[in-house]
Design a protein around this motif. Structure first.
Motif, PDB file in Angstrom:
ATOM      1  N   ASN A   1       0.827  -1.210   0.000  1.00  0.00           N
ATOM      2  CA  ASN A   1       0.000   0.000   0.000  1.00  0.00           C
ATOM      3  C   ASN A   1       0.859   1.258   0.000  1.00  0.00           C
ATOM      4  O   ASN A   1       0.528   2.256  -0.649  1.00  0.00           O
ATOM      5  N   LYS A   2       1.962   1.192   0.732  1.00  0.00           N
ATOM      6  CA  LYS A   2       2.869   2.334   0.796  1.00  0.00           C
ATOM      7  C   LYS A   2       3.440   2.649  -0.581  1.00  0.00           C
ATOM      8  O   LYS A   2       3.473   3.806  -1.006  1.00  0.00           O
ATOM      9  N   GLN A   3       3.895   1.592  -1.281  1.00  0.00           N
ATOM     10  CA  GLN A   3       4.450   1.783  -2.618  1.00  0.00           C
ATOM     11  C   GLN A   3       3.390   2.299  -3.587  1.00  0.00           C
ATOM     12  O   GLN A   3       3.666   3.143  -4.440  1.00  0.00           O
ATOM     13  N   GLN A   4       2.150   1.786  -3.438  1.00  0.00           N
ATOM     14  CA  GLN A   4       1.060   2.223  -4.305  1.00  0.00           C
ATOM     15  C   GLN A   4       0.740   3.697  -4.073  1.00  0.00           C
ATOM     16  O   GLN A   4       0.515   4.456  -5.018  1.00  0.00           O
TER      17      GLN A   4
ATOM     18  N   LEU B   1       2.800   5.957  -2.934  1.00  0.00           N
ATOM     19  CA  LEU B   1       3.901   6.748  -3.483  1.00  0.00           C
ATOM     20  C   LEU B   1       3.764   6.891  -4.994  1.00  0.00           C
ATOM     21  O   LEU B   1       3.998   7.961  -5.557  1.00  0.00           O
ATOM     22  N   LYS B   2       3.373   5.789  -5.648  1.00  0.00           N
ATOM     23  CA  LYS B   2       3.206   5.815  -7.100  1.00  0.00           C
ATOM     24  C   LYS B   2       2.074   6.759  -7.499  1.00  0.00           C
ATOM     25  O   LYS B   2       2.199   7.553  -8.432  1.00  0.00           O
ATOM     26  N   GLU B   3       0.941   6.672  -6.761  1.00  0.00           N
ATOM     27  CA  GLU B   3      -0.190   7.542  -7.058  1.00  0.00           C
ATOM     28  C   GLU B   3       0.160   9.007  -6.826  1.00  0.00           C
ATOM     29  O   GLU B   3      -0.242   9.888  -7.583  1.00  0.00           O
ATOM     30  N   HIS B   4       0.920   9.255  -5.760  1.00  0.00           N
ATOM     31  CA  HIS B   4       1.336  10.631  -5.480  1.00  0.00           C
ATOM     32  C   HIS B   4       2.240  11.154  -6.592  1.00  0.00           C
ATOM     33  O   HIS B   4       2.105  12.301  -7.037  1.00  0.00           O
TER      34      HIS B   4
END
Length: 224
Positions: A165-168, A170-173
């Motif tokens: 979720n953290k990586q997702q 970051l990607k969305e941001h």
């Protein structure tokens, strides 16, 4: 003590002082608590206790005070245990070029070694009793161990999902920042176009003024 209480008494915390504030006992508690209570963990604790005894029995022998990370046996049975390095550091070992060693065997470090040895012996004894004890007790402990392993697996799953979720996020941001920049770009282009048009208007006005001046200049010349 009923059978279930007895089973719990032989689980990893057996032999350690609950609520102890001694740093060595706390780190040893963590080591036992953070590892599945199986044969490999038991063998690792046996090895650690032997290392400590060698140091206490031969305080002048530096070879017993140096534990190489690339040593096959140490790597497989000791350093593979969770929190083993933290425990060694708390006892007094320092990591110098991938070798955990005691630089100066002070009285404080000797006390730490004795505390660790005493607690390790108590846990190892409990483990041996468990292996040789009542079959019903063994079965119940195995059930507790299974529940413990399932709990660890669940924690691992939660951590993996959290990281995902953290990586997702970051990607969305990151994608959102790119989109925002893209949306702002036409606006900047429009502003640049406006500035360009204004400059053209000013230039045209200057040309008209120059033409007017030239006209009146020519008229004045003709009159003369």
């Amino acid at each position: 003590m009923d059978l279930e209480e007895k089973a719990y008494s032989y689980l990893p915390k057996q032999g350690l002082q609950i609520g102890s504030k001694n740093p060595v006992e706390i780190e040893l508690m963590h080591l036992i608590d953070f590892n599945i209570p199986n044969q490999k963990t038991y063998d690792g604790l046996i090895l650690l206790e032997k290392i400590i005894q060698n140091i206490l029995s031969h305080p002048q022998e530096k070879k017993y005070q140096q534990l190489k990370l690339d040593n096959k046996k140490l790597s497989e049975y000791l350093f593979s245990l969770n929190n083993s390095k933290q425990l060694l550091t708390t006892i007094g070992f320092i990591d110098i070029e991938n070798v955990y060693q005691i630089w100066d065997l002070t009285d404080d470090i000797i006390d730490n070694l004795r505390i660790a040895s005493r607690s390790l012996k108590q846990y190892i004894t409990s483990f041996q009793i468990l292996q040789e004890g009542d079959p019903k007790l063994n079965k119940m402990v195995q059930e507790k161990k299974k529940a413990y392993e399932e709990k660890l697996a669940y924690k691992k799953q939660i951590l993996e999902q959290f990281e995902k979720n953290k990586q997702q996020n970051l990607k969305e941001h990151k994608d959102g920042s790119k989109q925002k920049l893209y949306e702002q770009k036409p606006e900047k282009q429009s502003q640049n176009q406006i500035n360009h048009n204004q400059n053209n208007t000013i230039n045209n006005q200057n040309i008209q003024n120059q033409n007017t001046n030239n006209y009146y200049g020519n008229q004045k010349y003709k009159e003369q």
